[in-house]
Design a protein around this motif. Structure first.
Motif, PDB file in Angstrom:
ATOM      1  N   GLY A 148       0.793  -1.221   0.000  1.00  0.00           N
ATOM      2  CA  GLY A 148       0.000   0.000   0.000  1.00  0.00           C
ATOM      3  C   GLY A 148       0.826   1.272   0.000  1.00  0.00           C
ATOM      4  N   ASN A 149       2.133   1.162  -0.026  1.00  0.00           N
ATOM      5  CA  ASN A 149       3.014   2.327  -0.089  1.00  0.00           C
ATOM      6  C   ASN A 149       3.222   2.678  -1.564  1.00  0.00           C
ATOM      7  OD1 ASN A 149       5.053   4.226  -0.044  1.00  0.00           O
ATOM      8  ND2 ASN A 149       6.532   2.931   1.016  1.00  0.00           N
ATOM      9  N   THR A 150       2.252   3.370  -2.131  1.00  0.00           N
ATOM     10  CA  THR A 150       2.295   3.644  -3.564  1.00  0.00           C
ATOM     11  C   THR A 150       3.421   4.602  -3.942  1.00  0.00           C
ATOM     12  OG1 THR A 150       0.601   5.351  -3.297  1.00  0.00           O
ATOM     13  CG2 THR A 150      -0.146   3.127  -3.902  1.00  0.00           C
ATOM     14  N   THR A 151       3.694   5.593  -3.097  1.00  0.00           N
ATOM     15  CA  THR A 151       4.774   6.540  -3.403  1.00  0.00           C
ATOM     16  C   THR A 151       6.120   5.829  -3.423  1.00  0.00           C
ATOM     17  OG1 THR A 151       3.523   8.357  -2.417  1.00  0.00           O
ATOM     18  CG2 THR A 151       5.907   8.674  -2.675  1.00  0.00           C
ATOM     19  N   GLY A 152       6.417   5.077  -2.379  1.00  0.00           N
ATOM     20  CA  GLY A 152       7.679   4.334  -2.317  1.00  0.00           C
ATOM     21  C   GLY A 152       7.761   3.260  -3.376  1.00  0.00           C
ATOM     22  N   GLY A 153       6.638   2.587  -3.636  1.00  0.00           N
ATOM     23  CA  GLY A 153       6.617   1.543  -4.650  1.00  0.00           C
ATOM     24  C   GLY A 153       6.928   2.107  -6.033  1.00  0.00           C
ATOM     25  N   ALA A 154       6.273   3.204  -6.389  1.00  0.00           N
ATOM     26  CA  ALA A 154       6.516   3.821  -7.694  1.00  0.00           C
ATOM     27  C   ALA A 154       7.957   4.301  -7.799  1.00  0.00           C
ATOM     28  CB  ALA A 154       5.540   4.981  -7.929  1.00  0.00           C
ATOM     29  N   ARG A 155       8.463   4.903  -6.734  1.00  0.00           N
ATOM     30  CA  ARG A 155       9.841   5.418  -6.760  1.00  0.00           C
ATOM     31  C   ARG A 155      10.846   4.287  -6.974  1.00  0.00           C
ATOM     32  NH1 ARG A 155      10.095   7.992  -1.882  1.00  0.00           N
ATOM     33  NH2 ARG A 155       9.187   9.841  -2.854  1.00  0.00           N
ATOM     34  N   LEU A 156      10.684   3.186  -6.248  1.00  0.00           N
ATOM     35  CA  LEU A 156      11.618   2.067  -6.386  1.00  0.00           C
ATOM     36  C   LEU A 156      11.476   1.358  -7.721  1.00  0.00           C
ATOM     37  CD1 LEU A 156      11.512   0.852  -2.730  1.00  0.00           C
ATOM     38  CD2 LEU A 156      13.589   1.419  -3.995  1.00  0.00           C
ATOM     39  N   LEU A 157      10.266   1.238  -8.227  1.00  0.00           N
ATOM     40  CA  LEU A 157      10.077   0.646  -9.548  1.00  0.00           C
ATOM     41  C   LEU A 157      10.779   1.479 -10.615  1.00  0.00           C
ATOM     42  CD1 LEU A 157       6.338  -0.382  -9.182  1.00  0.00           C
ATOM     43  CD2 LEU A 157       8.239  -1.967  -9.636  1.00  0.00           C
TER      44      LEU A 157
END
Length: 172
Positions: A103-112
């Motif tokens: 559910g950490n969309t900001t961190g997920g998008a950044r790492l992707l």
């Protein structure tokens, strides 16, 4: 060791390093002491690149991208120094999926996006049969969706969103 430490002591592994003994779920989140969790990946395992890809794909297919990240981490720590960026980039993709599934969309998008940038800079497009162009496209598309720039994916299903690492899906 699955018991809570007493007297403010920290959990330690066999080598005396601080390491939480709390069980973890399939996305690597800590669970309460005594809860049933998912077996952890052993650390420091030396695998061939093909074994690394096979094990990581198995874990991704099982909805365990955090554990796949640990397999890639072993590859960058035990493999040739010249391949460190490749394995780090793949680890970032796996942990990006982990964060998006948590559910950490900001961190997920950044790492992707960070992982996609790292593997897209790799000089070969298919090292060890890994489909880097396909992974870059997958990561950028998922990053856009979790960041709200495409069809919503809340919450991210780590099994449904798991990438295929190999060009033809063959990891045998």
């Amino acid at each position: 060791m699955n018991e809570e430490p007493t007297g403010g002591a920290r959990d330690r592994d066999e080598q005396g390093r601080a390491r939480s003994a709390r069980p973890r779920d399939g996305l690597g989140r800590p669970l309460p002491y005594g809860a049933a969790g998912v077996a952890r990946q052993p650390e420091g395992v030396t695998r061939t690149p093909e074994q690394t890809v096979r094990e990581a794909q198995r874990l991704l297919d099982a909805g365990m991208p955090f554990h796949a990240h640990e397999v890639f981490e072993d590859a960058w720590k035990t493999g040739p120094a010249g391949e460190r960026d490749l394995w780090q980039g793949l680890a970032q993709l796996a942990v990006g999926l982990t964060h998006a599934a948590r559910g950490n969309t900001t961190g997920g998008a950044r790492l992707l996006r960070r992982g996609a940038a790292r593997v897209s800079a790799w000089p070969e497009s298919h090292p060890y049969g890994i489909d880097l162009p396909g992974l870059v496209a997958w990561a950028r598309e998922l990053a856009d969706r979790v960041a709200g720039e495409g069809p919503p994916v809340d919450p991210v299903d780590p099994v449904a969103e798991a990438p295929r690492l190999m060009m033809h899906g063959d990891v045998d």
